[in-house]
Design an enzyme around this catalytic site. Structure first.
Site, PDB file in Angstrom:
ATOM      1  N   LYS A 166       0.880  -1.176   0.000  1.00 13.98           N
ATOM      2  CA  LYS A 166       0.000   0.000   0.000  1.00 13.98           C
ATOM      3  C   LYS A 166       0.918   1.227   0.000  1.00 13.98           C
ATOM      4  CE  LYS A 166      -1.910   3.351   2.164  1.00 13.98           C
ATOM      5  NZ  LYS A 166      -1.569   4.587   1.477  1.00 13.98           N
ATOM      6  N   GLU A 191       9.655   1.195  10.658  1.00 12.95           N
ATOM      7  CA  GLU A 191      10.744   2.153  10.393  1.00 12.95           C
ATOM      8  C   GLU A 191      10.115   3.526  10.534  1.00 12.95           C
ATOM      9  OE1 GLU A 191      13.797   1.232   9.810  1.00 12.95           O
ATOM     10  OE2 GLU A 191      13.530  -0.885   9.372  1.00 12.95           O
ATOM     11  N   CYS A 206      14.121  10.408   6.700  1.00 15.86           N
ATOM     12  CA  CYS A 206      14.045  10.005   8.110  1.00 15.86           C
ATOM     13  C   CYS A 206      15.393  10.008   8.798  1.00 15.86           C
ATOM     14  CB  CYS A 206      13.422   8.623   8.202  1.00 15.86           C
ATOM     15  SG  CYS A 206      14.293   7.424   7.200  1.00 15.86           S
ATOM     16  N   GLU A 209      11.111  16.274  15.066  1.00 14.20           N
ATOM     17  CA  GLU A 209      11.583  16.081  13.693  1.00 14.20           C
ATOM     18  C   GLU A 209      11.019  17.220  12.829  1.00 14.20           C
ATOM     19  OE1 GLU A 209       9.767  12.730  11.662  1.00 14.20           O
ATOM     20  OE2 GLU A 209      11.663  12.199  10.735  1.00 14.20           O
TER      21      GLU A 209
HETATM   22  P1  NAP Z   1       2.711   8.625   7.468  1.00 19.28           P
HETATM   23  O1  NAP Z   1       1.688   9.686   7.497  1.00 19.28           O
HETATM   24  O2  NAP Z   1       2.880   7.790   8.665  1.00 19.28           O
HETATM   25  O3  NAP Z   1       2.380   7.750   6.178  1.00 19.28           O
HETATM   26  C1  NAP Z   1       3.128   6.616   5.835  1.00 19.28           C
HETATM   27  C2  NAP Z   1       2.214   5.577   5.207  1.00 19.28           C
HETATM   28  O4  NAP Z   1       1.250   5.175   6.167  1.00 19.28           O
HETATM   29  C3  NAP Z   1       1.430   6.077   4.005  1.00 19.28           C
HETATM   30  O5  NAP Z   1       1.304   5.028   3.087  1.00 19.28           O
HETATM   31  C4  NAP Z   1       0.097   6.436   4.618  1.00 19.28           C
HETATM   32  O6  NAP Z   1      -0.978   6.381   3.698  1.00 19.28           O
HETATM   33  C5  NAP Z   1      -0.055   5.333   5.636  1.00 19.28           C
HETATM   34  N1  NAP Z   1      -0.993   5.648   6.716  1.00 19.28           N
HETATM   35  C6  NAP Z   1      -1.359   6.857   7.190  1.00 19.28           C
HETATM   36  N2  NAP Z   1      -2.237   6.708   8.198  1.00 19.28           N
HETATM   37  C7  NAP Z   1      -2.432   5.384   8.371  1.00 19.28           C
HETATM   38  C8  NAP Z   1      -3.225   4.609   9.262  1.00 19.28           C
HETATM   39  N3  NAP Z   1      -3.985   5.167  10.204  1.00 19.28           N
HETATM   40  N4  NAP Z   1      -3.182   3.261   9.143  1.00 19.28           N
HETATM   41  C9  NAP Z   1      -2.409   2.688   8.213  1.00 19.28           C
HETATM   42  N5  NAP Z   1      -1.635   3.367   7.331  1.00 19.28           N
HETATM   43  C10 NAP Z   1      -1.634   4.708   7.423  1.00 19.28           C
HETATM   44  O7  NAP Z   1       4.167   9.192   7.211  1.00 19.28           O
HETATM   45  P2  NAP Z   1       4.628  10.194   6.089  1.00 19.28           P
HETATM   46  O8  NAP Z   1       4.235  11.566   6.482  1.00 19.28           O
HETATM   47  O9  NAP Z   1       4.210   9.705   4.757  1.00 19.28           O
HETATM   48  O10 NAP Z   1       6.217  10.010   6.183  1.00 19.28           O
HETATM   49  C11 NAP Z   1       6.993  10.796   6.987  1.00 19.28           C
HETATM   50  C12 NAP Z   1       7.460  10.045   8.211  1.00 19.28           C
HETATM   51  O11 NAP Z   1       8.046   8.798   7.826  1.00 19.28           O
HETATM   52  C13 NAP Z   1       8.553  10.783   8.921  1.00 19.28           C
HETATM   53  O12 NAP Z   1       8.326  10.747  10.297  1.00 19.28           O
HETATM   54  C14 NAP Z   1       9.810  10.022   8.568  1.00 19.28           C
HETATM   55  O13 NAP Z   1      10.840  10.141   9.499  1.00 19.28           O
HETATM   56  C15 NAP Z   1       9.287   8.637   8.462  1.00 19.28           C
HETATM   57  N6  NAP Z   1      10.161   7.807   7.639  1.00 19.28           N
HETATM   58  C16 NAP Z   1      10.881   6.836   8.263  1.00 19.28           C
HETATM   59  C17 NAP Z   1      11.755   6.051   7.536  1.00 19.28           C
HETATM   60  C18 NAP Z   1      12.554   4.989   8.211  1.00 19.28           C
HETATM   61  O14 NAP Z   1      13.113   4.153   7.520  1.00 19.28           O
HETATM   62  N7  NAP Z   1      12.617   4.955   9.533  1.00 19.28           N
HETATM   63  C19 NAP Z   1      11.900   6.262   6.159  1.00 19.28           C
HETATM   64  C20 NAP Z   1      11.141   7.246   5.551  1.00 19.28           C
HETATM   65  C21 NAP Z   1      10.270   8.013   6.314  1.00 19.28           C
HETATM   66  P3  NAP Z   1      -1.558   7.732   3.042  1.00 19.28           P
HETATM   67  O15 NAP Z   1      -0.464   8.296   2.254  1.00 19.28           O
HETATM   68  O16 NAP Z   1      -2.688   7.242   2.206  1.00 19.28           O
HETATM   69  O17 NAP Z   1      -1.986   8.599   4.179  1.00 19.28           O
END
Ligand code: NAP
Length: 479
Positions: free
Chosen positions: A172, A248, A282, A382
């Site tokens: 997804k 992650e 990240c 962050e």
């Molecule tokens: P996010 O809002 O958590 O979204 C990530 C994924 O989760 C998207 O596919 C999103 O779908 C989905 N999602 C959102 N709400 C959900 C829910 N309630 N249940 C299940 N899935 C859900 O994060 P983001 O804003 O895209 O990414 C930024 C964050 O990711 C930052 O904090 C960054 O540090 C972290 N990150 C971590 C790593 C690592 O390897 N540790 C790597 C990259 C990024 P939708 O897009 O449809 O909302």
């Protein structure tokens, strides 16, 4: 361009018939209308993955490696097209998107080989009439939920180990960036991956899709990359069916520069770590801790380098920093800068949104802040944007205390030439990844992941494939 769900080897519209628009964050131009998959489509994808699992797990690892290797080749063949698509949907500069294609492909190539080395164990028994064996078996269908900031690599980093282990998978992708995942699915089909082994369900309703990964016994592993907040929700959801999860999550990386560092290398490292993907990475440095003796020189050199960065549309020639992904992202960066300034920090360069002709309002000028203190928001949260907050420190123990004073623990960096200090810091920094004089430690053959609120589990390295394997202990009475 593929815009439908990829389920059971075919591109199919969402069962609701609905679509959503993917837009380029640089200029709001519509890139594509994509199928808005929902729970019904996610269930169909899980069913396809479950149906494909018995044959895929029984396929010899050496055979499973072939389509993965072929997919690697196809990604390199189509690198320019994939990079352009990636830049359009997430805004990153083309040069970075090209690097991401190669980095993404490297996970498939590496795991195609690693899958051949999933060895078992024999254990000397205390009873001479017994033989004790440990088998490592693929755990079942797997699911992956990926973020928008690396739309290619976050898919392949999960797909490589899952498929090489003998699991099937449903992906997804983030709603802002589904096109890269769908392009990879099309190449996977061309590479000869059997139907149902990989499935992709784009959609706007992430919670509804994700719920289908936890309400059955087919999906035995869910890998998530994204925010800590969503990671917590998934960890709770995993409890009912006791599904294994890899998380992650967010980071808040300290970048520590000691007095004895090679300052040119430290500034170059700071630029590479901080401004990649407009700071939306990240593992990117989120706060700079610089020892008093080199503080002023570091700030001066960093300011000059940051002030020279070219901001623009990711697809325009020479762009080094693209837009933020969305309005909320740029608003958070603005709020962090405003909070720091209100509490006494100085803006050395940047500090405001940047105007790009024909561009959206999501560009933020690369920024250096000095005089930052640990109470400021940019030092505690962050920022996920192109802002480098610099804070001075006096001693090694001060640096360590400030670096570890956070619930996050993904990546930390240090610049020094003192070998004993490197070892002390590497042992005491509470981070899953430590870059020593190295701003870019991530690579397919090493375990990537965090501690504390930054996550559970590892991706990459031989450790990454373990996430998808169940241990089966066999006690065999032979006499
Ligand atoms: P996010 O809002 O958590 O979204 C990530 C994924 O989760 C998207 O596919 C999103 O779908 C989905 N999602 C959102 N709400 C959900 C829910 N309630 N249940 C299940 N899935 C859900 O994060 P983001 O804003 O895209 O990414 C930024 C964050 O990711 C930052 O904090 C960054 O540090 C972290 N990150 C971590 C790593 C690592 O390897 N540790 C790597 C990259 C990024 P939708 O897009 O449809 O909302």
């Amino acid at each position: 361009m593929h815009t439908n769900c990829f389920i059971g080897g075919a591109f199919v519209p969402a069962s609701s018939g609905r679509t959503f628009t993917v837009r380029n964050p640089a200029n709001d131009a519509a890139v594509a209308e994509v199928a808005d998959g929902g729970a019904a489509d996610a269930r169909a994808a899980v069913a396809a993955a479950a149906a494909a699992f018995p044959a895929w797990k029984s396929t010899a690892a050496i055979e499973r490696a072939k389509p993965l290797r072929r997919l690697t080749e196809l990604m390199h063949r189509d690198a320019e097209r994939l990079a352009d698509l990636c830049s359009q949907e997430c805004g990153k500069p083309l040069a970075e998107a090209r690097t991401e294609v190669a980095y993404g492909a490297s996970f498939l190539e590496w795991y195609a080989e690693e899958g051949k080395r999933v060895y078992g164990e024999t254990i000397p028994a205390s009873d001479p009439a017994k033989r004790l064996l440990v088998l490592r078996r693929p755990c079942g269908a797997a699911a992956a939920i990926t973020p928008w900031n690396f739309p290619i690599a976050m898919v392949t980093r999960k797909m490589g180990p899952a498929l090489a282990a003998g699991c099937t998978q449903v992906v997804k992708p983030a709603e802002q960036t589904p096109l890269s995942a769908l392009a990879i699915a099309a190449l996977a089909a061309e590479a000869g991956l059997p139907a149902g082994v990989l499935n992709v369900v784009p959609g706007m309703d992430a919670p509804a899709i994700a719920a289908c990964f936890f309400d059955n016994l087919h999906v035995r592993h869910v890998s998530f990359t994204g925010s800590t907040e969503v990671g917590r929700i998934l960890l709770r959801q995993s409890a009912d069916n006791v599904v294994r999860v890899s998380l992650e999550l967010g980071g808040h990386a300290p970048f520590i520069v000691f007095d004895d560092a090679d300052l040119d290398a430290a500034v170059a490292g700071a630029m590479a770590s901080k401004f990649r993907n407009a700071g939306q990475t990240c593992v990117c440095a989120n706060r700079f801790l610089v020892q008093r003796g080199v503080h002023d020189a570091f700030v001066e050199r960093l300011t000059a380098a940051v002030g020279a960065l070219k901001v623009g549309d990711g697809r325009a020639a020479g762009t080094q920093v693209g837009p933020m992904i969305d309005d909320a992202g740029v608003a958070k960066v603005e709020a962090h800068v405003a909070d720091a300034v209100a509490h006494g920090a100085q803006v050395r360069t940047g500090g405001t949104r940047a105007q790009v002709p024909g561009g959206s309002s999501r560009f933020f000028a690369p920024t250096v802040l000095s005089g930052v203190t640990p109470s400021m928001r940019c030092f505690r949260e962050e920022t996920f944007g192109p802002v480098a907050p610099v804070c001075a420190f006096e001693t090694e123990s001060d640096a360590l205390r400030m670096a570890n004073d956070t619930p996050y623990g993904l990546a930390g960096y240090l610049y020094t030439r003192d070998g004993a200090r490197i070892m002390r810091m590497a042992e005491e920094l509470q981070y899953g990844i430590v870059g020593v004089n190295d701003p870019l430690p991530a690579t397919a053959q090493a375990p990537f992941g965090g501690v504390k609120h930054s996550g559970l589990g590892r991706e990459g390295g031989h450790q990454g494939i373990e996430e998808y394997l169940d241990l089966r202990y066999v006690s065999w009475r032979v006499g």
